[in-house]
Scaffold this active site. Structure first.
Site, PDB file in Angstrom:
ATOM      1  N   ARG A   1      62.907  81.878  23.567  1.00  0.00           N
ATOM      2  CA  ARG A   1      64.360  82.296  24.771  1.00  0.00           C
ATOM      3  C   ARG A   1      64.218  83.135  25.561  1.00  0.00           C
ATOM      4  O   ARG A   1      64.066  83.186  26.930  1.00  0.00           O
ATOM      5  CB  ARG A   1      65.142  82.792  24.295  1.00  0.00           C
ATOM      6  CG  ARG A   1      65.340  81.504  23.047  1.00  0.00           C
ATOM      7  CD  ARG A   1      67.041  81.124  21.880  1.00  0.00           C
ATOM      8  NE  ARG A   1      67.782  80.198  21.531  1.00  0.00           N
ATOM      9  CZ  ARG A   1      68.405  80.060  20.894  1.00  0.00           C
ATOM     10  NH1 ARG A   1      69.189  80.670  20.148  1.00  0.00           N
ATOM     11  NH2 ARG A   1      69.166  79.002  20.324  1.00  0.00           N
TER      12      ARG A   1
ATOM     13  N   TYR B   1      66.588  73.548  27.691  1.00  0.00           N
ATOM     14  CA  TYR B   1      66.140  73.559  26.823  1.00  0.00           C
ATOM     15  C   TYR B   1      65.786  75.427  25.813  1.00  0.00           C
ATOM     16  O   TYR B   1      66.033  76.219  26.992  1.00  0.00           O
ATOM     17  CB  TYR B   1      64.396  73.454  26.741  1.00  0.00           C
ATOM     18  CG  TYR B   1      63.917  73.454  27.716  1.00  0.00           C
ATOM     19  CD1 TYR B   1      64.180  74.673  28.612  1.00  0.00           C
ATOM     20  CD2 TYR B   1      62.326  73.222  28.594  1.00  0.00           C
ATOM     21  CE1 TYR B   1      62.567  75.313  29.571  1.00  0.00           C
ATOM     22  CE2 TYR B   1      61.411  73.653  28.799  1.00  0.00           C
ATOM     23  CZ  TYR B   1      61.617  74.859  30.214  1.00  0.00           C
ATOM     24  OH  TYR B   1      60.895  75.340  31.354  1.00  0.00           O
ATOM     25  N   GLU B   2      65.095  75.434  24.632  1.00  0.00           N
ATOM     26  CA  GLU B   2      65.171  76.671  23.976  1.00  0.00           C
ATOM     27  C   GLU B   2      66.971  76.931  23.471  1.00  0.00           C
ATOM     28  O   GLU B   2      67.194  77.900  23.153  1.00  0.00           O
ATOM     29  CB  GLU B   2      64.738  77.776  24.152  1.00  0.00           C
ATOM     30  CG  GLU B   2      63.369  77.427  24.442  1.00  0.00           C
ATOM     31  CD  GLU B   2      62.686  76.622  23.541  1.00  0.00           C
ATOM     32  OE1 GLU B   2      62.781  77.390  22.115  1.00  0.00           O
ATOM     33  OE2 GLU B   2      61.550  76.460  23.485  1.00  0.00           O
ATOM     34  N   GLY B   3      67.715  76.384  23.414  1.00  0.00           N
ATOM     35  CA  GLY B   3      69.103  76.375  23.752  1.00  0.00           C
ATOM     36  C   GLY B   3      69.881  76.482  24.864  1.00  0.00           C
ATOM     37  O   GLY B   3      69.954  77.618  26.372  1.00  0.00           O
TER      38      GLY B   3
END
Length: 584
Positions: A287, A431-433
């Protein structure tokens, strides 16, 4: 970059007291220079090529071929020692602090985001194995990852299961030899298959037969593309295959794979049913890295737009011709063009301080000599991670939009590469949250569940800074509004907490605006610190004046965005009327 590392953050002294004796100013300057050379001369020229050509999948073999020049660039990357820059020396790395690798990461992302995705998750896989892997797993998998002979992936998402990992169905069946047979389908797997290396280390979330339902029943497994035994010997192909490549809006040269595991041989990492905790070690690293992707794209877009705005002649300055010998003035003389350029500049330079400090806090949390200091840094990095990830990527979308706008119609066509930057930037908020997930993590978990531990640390830093510079005339324009925003931040946090106690929907209703409000206040702190650091440095006066002017622009033009976010937060969940949730 040097200003942020050495003048603002005092990185050299920080590294020395944490035991990174090789991370001297001379060494770090050499790293920056060589990273700039590699990314500018090797990676940047491949950015457009990769966008046009994309990756190719051979359906018959399941093999993926990357665009021309990509594999050769990776070979140079490994030969230069970049893959192990911040990895432990005992596993073949150079043992540099995490923050020393952040400028390299930013440069890679600015030069060629899609290429940078291939080695990106190798670092996350390294971290997960380093903290949770058994000794033999570290020996067998870490060394090739650190050396760059293999790359890594993170296999979470399934067709029916994105953010809600409790729904995942991939199975792990125990085998007589202590391994596990992994069966299931994972989607959106970055660098899941490619031609850079002959082996890829997949870290896969799956369920054991006795797993409890939901997220408490998830385990983590290492599943290599080619079988690897406990002695590190590489065997034949494992039962994992790329079924398809996604066709995407951007990052065309990044292989986004559907991976099918059909009884593939894997090994448990850590304890059964505790895979989510191990995966978050990897995810939090990723992140912060994705935040840097937003920063890198923003900076390249700004550099391109600034150059173009100085060259493009259109109309005359409002106050009269500034270049009367020319048929028109450059567009940079027009106030609205300067507004867009200065917005990008304020968000890029401020975001760099935010992102680099987060990386430094990771180092402090692991290596500071004092336990109490490590605990504070750990609280702080947990708190700022969703802010860094969400804000730097949202600002990346904004900055690439502004920069493209400076080009007018010439930005919309492919000639200048601006439309690619705008397309590539869009994925970083997803992406990655997604940004919404980061907002829920910040407000729901870091504030409500953890009682704002990291917020208290950060506000303490703000208060200490304001107290130290309260009578500094060089910061007279910034200290009072910074104090005011910090106090409002505390008040808003308490108000949301009270409403959420009566109605849990209040957290979701406020989370996005709370996140963005937080990001703008954090950036205000860093801009004030930037002015203070510039004044205390040996930088030229023109540099100091530039920092102060940009800080004033930020406080006058961008920080007031907090007013809209505060009003939205104040409206509460009542401001979100119910929608019909029934499916027609």
């Amino acid at each position: 970059m040097r200003f942020v590392l050495f003048d603002v953050l005092g990185a050299e002294a920080q590294f020395q007291r944490m035991g990174f004796t090789d991370a001297t100013r001379d060494v770090l300057d050499a790293v920056l220079d060589e990273a700039a050379r590699f990314t500018e001369t090797v990676l940047a020229p491949l950015n457009g090529v990769g966008d046009r050509e994309g990756c190719k999948l051979d359906q018959a073999t399941g093999k993926v071929t990357t665009p021309p020049g990509f594999k050769q660039a990776y070979t140079q990357f490994v030969e230069g020692g970049w893959s192990g820059l911040t990895s432990p020396a005992e596993f073949g790395g150079q043992g540099m602090p995490h923050a020393a690798g952040v400028p390299l990461k930013e440069m890679i992302d600015a030069a060629n985001l899609a290429w940078g995705n291939f080695p990106l998750l190798s670092h996350g896989a390294t971290e997960a194995l380093l903290h949770h892997g058994e000794a033999w797993q570290q020996e067998a998998f870490l060394k090739p990852l650190v050396e760059g002979r293999w790359t890594g992936t993170m296999c979470l998402t399934e067709p029916h299961c994105g953010t809600d990992l409790g729904l995942l169905r991939t199975r792990a069946e125990p085998q007589a030899d202590g391994s596990y047979a992994i069966t299931g389908t994972k989607i959106f797997i970055t660098a899941g298959e490619h031609d850079f290396t002959d082996n890829i280390v997949h870290l896969v979330l799956a369920r054991l037969p006795d797993a409890p339902a939901g997220s408490k029943g998830i385990s983590l497994f290492v599943v290599p593309k080619r079988r690897v035994d406990r002695d590190g010997k590489v065997g034949d192909a494992n039962a994992v295959r790329c079924g398809s490549l996604e066709h995407k809006m951007g990052i065309h040269a990044s292989a986004t794979c559907v991976l099918n595991f059909d009884g593939a041989e894997g090994y448990l990492i850590g304890h059964p049913h505790k895979g989510l905790a191990a995966m978050f070690t990897m995810m939090n690293t990723a992140r912060l890295a994705v935040g840097l992707q937003g920063l890198g794209l923003s900076d390249r877009a700004l550099q391109n737009a600034l150059r173009y705005s100085r060259e493009r002649l259109q109309m005359r300055a409002p106050a009269g011709p500034m270049f009367p010998a020319k048929p028109a003035d450059p567009i940079i003389v027009h106030p609205d063009v300067r507004r867009m350029l200065l917005t990008c500049k304020a968000l890029v330079e401020g975001g760099r301080m935010m992102g680099y400090d987060a990386a430094l806090q990771v180092d402090i949390a692991h290596h500071a000599p004092d336990h109490a200091e490590r605990k504070l840094a750990d609280d702080l990095v947990g708190f700022v991670t969703p802010i860094v990830k969400a804000c730097l990527t949202e600002w990346g979308v904004e900055c690439t939009y502004h920069a493209l706008q400076c080009f007018g119609g010439h930005g919309y066509i492919a000639e200048h590469g601006m439309e690619q930057l705008a397309r590539d930037a869009r994925i970083t908020t997803l992406y990655e949250g997604t940004t919404g997930i980061q907002a829920l993590d910040l407000l729901g978990r870091k504030i409500m569940q953890m009682q704002g531990a990291g917020l208290k640390v950060f506000l303490g830093q703000v208060a200490a800074f304001c107290d130290a510079h309260g009578n500094d005339p060089a910061l007279a324009d910034f200290i009072a509004p910074l104090r005011e925003k910090a106090a409002q931040w505390q008040q808003i946090t308490m108000q949301v907490g009270k409403r959420a106690a009566a109605n849990p929907d209040e957290i979701g209703a406020a989370s996005y605006d709370y996140l963005m409000y937080s990001g703008y206040v954090v950036l205000a702190y860093w801009w004030a610190r930037s002015v203070a650091a510039a004044e205390a440095s040996a930088q030229p006066q023109a540099f100091k004046d530039d920092k102060r002017a940009t800080a004033r622009f930020y406080f006058a033009r961008i920080l007031p965005r907090t007013l809209a976010h505060a009003a939205a937060i104040e409206s509460g969940s009542a401001g979100l009327p119910e929608l019909d949730v029934a499916i027609a």
